[in-house]
Design an enzyme around this catalytic site. Structure first.
Site, mmCIF file in Angstrom:
data_model
loop_
_atom_site.group_PDB
_atom_site.id
_atom_site.type_symbol
_atom_site.label_atom_id
_atom_site.label_comp_id
_atom_site.label_asym_id
_atom_site.label_seq_id
_atom_site.Cartn_x
_atom_site.Cartn_y
_atom_site.Cartn_z
ATOM 1 N N LYS A 106 2.957 3.216 -2.430
ATOM 2 C CA LYS A 106 3.291 4.069 -4.002
ATOM 3 C C LYS A 106 5.056 4.266 -4.415
ATOM 4 C CE LYS A 106 -0.679 7.143 -3.306
ATOM 5 N NZ LYS A 106 -1.651 8.039 -2.987
ATOM 6 N N ARG B 288 -3.710 17.341 2.068
ATOM 7 C CA ARG B 288 -2.241 17.886 2.877
ATOM 8 C C ARG B 288 -1.603 17.564 1.650
ATOM 9 N NH1 ARG B 288 -0.188 12.889 1.239
ATOM 10 N NH2 ARG B 288 -0.809 11.091 2.715
ATOM 11 N N HIS C 98 0.763 -1.404 -0.042
ATOM 12 C CA HIS C 98 -0.265 -0.036 0.084
ATOM 13 C C HIS C 98 0.505 1.098 0.022
ATOM 14 C CE1 HIS C 98 -3.570 -2.248 0.281
ATOM 15 N NE2 HIS C 98 -2.854 -2.768 1.608
#
Ligand code: ADP
Length: 447
Positions: free
Chosen positions: A237, A291, A235
């Site tokens: 990237k 964010r 999970h």
């Protein structure tokens, strides 16, 4: 406009924000732990304040020390970067109470999106397509069985307070459901102190596609297109691109329009990312990050817009510098996350970088806080840099990426560069033909 911004982060993102502040003529303060005294962001800032010992909770997560550093230096705003306090609603509230601007959305918006059940409910209300599933938390096994039968197996049980892929369990049949529910609940309770879980349809072979959005806080919302972040390991990237090889301009405009309208209706302020799983032409909302993201540079590469400038403008009340019709998508960009890790086992490889040479030339950007002779402290994330490559189209981008990876030299430690050199020559990657499981399957085969 702000006079002085305090950057509450470290590494490449601290440097990234510092550069934006300098371009805007804003004074900079950085905070750092004792382990980061010789970090590049500390060297380049106008002022620096040591806020504590190496462990993050005593330094980069220490709200009292950071607020004190603002007061001592007279900073009128804080940029949190990503990670650390960037999605901490309490931090945003405390800064507001001290009349210091948090460069990000309101504490309330952070709170809504930090709770996955609430986030999903809000997304649905705003007209964003969501994964079919339970309407809120699941109270018992009976309810779980009823919902699962309704949406059809396989299903996934997810923690409401989740993050980092924890507290998620897949049930392929009704027989698996009881165990999946119990383990998800106990994992969630242990990891987040909250065992609320919900259930949704498990998608077998989706891509991860996320929309970069911005709100001006005054009811205007825009989107900056999507990023495809399907190449993930655990999970996390690994490789991100814009645009997605899977979308065409109409699909982009359609989902982008839905997201921009949702952001406007929410009255959201600043940068956000709406994350989707994408399968068989359909988008399914999974979460919203309130964010700036690690992978924001690929969006900057194809739009030519500095997203940190926009964050600072919006937070200072100056609004967005662009309207939707000004945002154009040019060419293709790919980002590789370069970690100080063994490229096969992914175990961290801290130590001293004896030689660091970055590639250059047209279309190449390297965001990194390290340098030759820099000693990587063992306390933090292993990301040491990001290579972002832009080309007029995906083929040109890939050719340039291959060349840039050949030029990149990091000696003294192990890095994930060899993984990217393999990936760039892989036919599936060349064709853009991959889903969220591709990389794990590829790595398993290579073992
Ligand atoms: P976290 O906040 O813990 O990262 P997310 O909701 O963002 O959790 O999901 C993380 C990852 O888990 C996704 O990128 C995807 O790989 C997988 N995932 C989450 N929901 C589903 C689903 N409904 N079907 C298939 N995979 C899923």
């Amino acid at each position: 406009m702000f006079q002085k911004i305090l950057i509450a982060n470290r590494g490449e993102i601290a440097l990234r924000v510092l550069r934006a502040c300098k371009e805007l003529g804003i004074q900079t303060v950085v905070v750092h732990s004792t382990a980061d005294s010789d970090a590049m962001h500390v060297r380049l800032a106008d002022e620096s304040v040591c806020i504590g010992p190496p462990p993050s909770r005593e330094s980069y997560l220490n709200i009292h020390q950071i607020v004190a550093a603002c007061e001592i230096t007279g900073a009128d705003a804080v940029h949190p970067g990503y990670g650390f306090l960037s999605e901490n609603a309490k931090f945003a509230d405390i800064l507001a109470a001290h009349n210091i601007t948090f460069i990000g959305p309101s504490g309330d918006h952070i709170r809504i999106m930090g709770d996955k059940i609430e986030a999903k409910r809000t997304a649905k209300r705003l007209g964003i397509p969501v994964v079919p599933g339970s309407d809120g938390a699941i109270s018992d096994e009976k309810e779980a069985k009823r919902v699962a039968a309704e949406i059809g197996y396989p299903v996934i049980i997810k923690a409401s307070a989740g993050g980092g892929g924890r507290g998620m369990k897949v049930a392929r049949t009704e027989a698996d459901l009881e165990v999946a529910l119990q383990t998800a609940k106990s994992e969630a309770g242990a990891a987040f102190g909250d065992d609320a879980v919900y259930i949704e349809k498990y998608l077998e072979k989706p891509r991860h596609i996320e929309l970069q959005v911005f709100g001006d806080g005054a009811g205007r919302g825009v989107h900056f297109g999507e990023r495809d972040c399907s190449l993930q390991r655990r999970h996390q990237k690994v490789w991100e691109e814009a645009n997605s090889p899977a979308l065409n301009a109409e699909e982009r405009a359609r989902i982008g329009g839905i997201c921009a309208k949702a952001i406007a209706d929410l009255g959201y302020s600043g940068a956000g990312t709406i994350e989707f799983l994408y399968e068989n032409g359909e988008f399914y909302f999974i979460e919203m990050n309130t964010r700036l993201q690690v992978e924001h540079p690929v969006t900057e590469a194809i739009t030519g817009i500095d997203l940190v400038h926009e964050q600072i403008r919006v937070a200072s009340g100056g609004g967005l510098s662009v309207r939707q019709e000004d945002i154009k998508f040019n060419g293709h960009a790919i980002e590789c996350r370069i970690n100080a890790e063994d490229p096969r086992t992914f175990t961290p490889s801290p130590g001293t970088i004896t030689h660091f040479h970055t590639p250059g030339g047209l279309g190449i950007r390297v965001d990194s806080g390290v340098y030759s002779g820099y000693r990587i402290p063992p306390y933090y994330d292993s990301l040491i840099g990001k290579l972002i490559v832009h080309g007029r189209n995906r083929v040109e981008c890939m050719m340039r990426l291959r060349r840039a990876l050949d030029e990149f030299v990091v000696d003294g430690i192990k890095t994930t560069l060899p993984l990217f050199r393999d990936l760039v020559g892989n036919p599936d990657i060349a064709n853009g033909d991959y889903d969220i499981h591709w990389l794990e399957e590829y790595l398993a085969k290579a073992d």
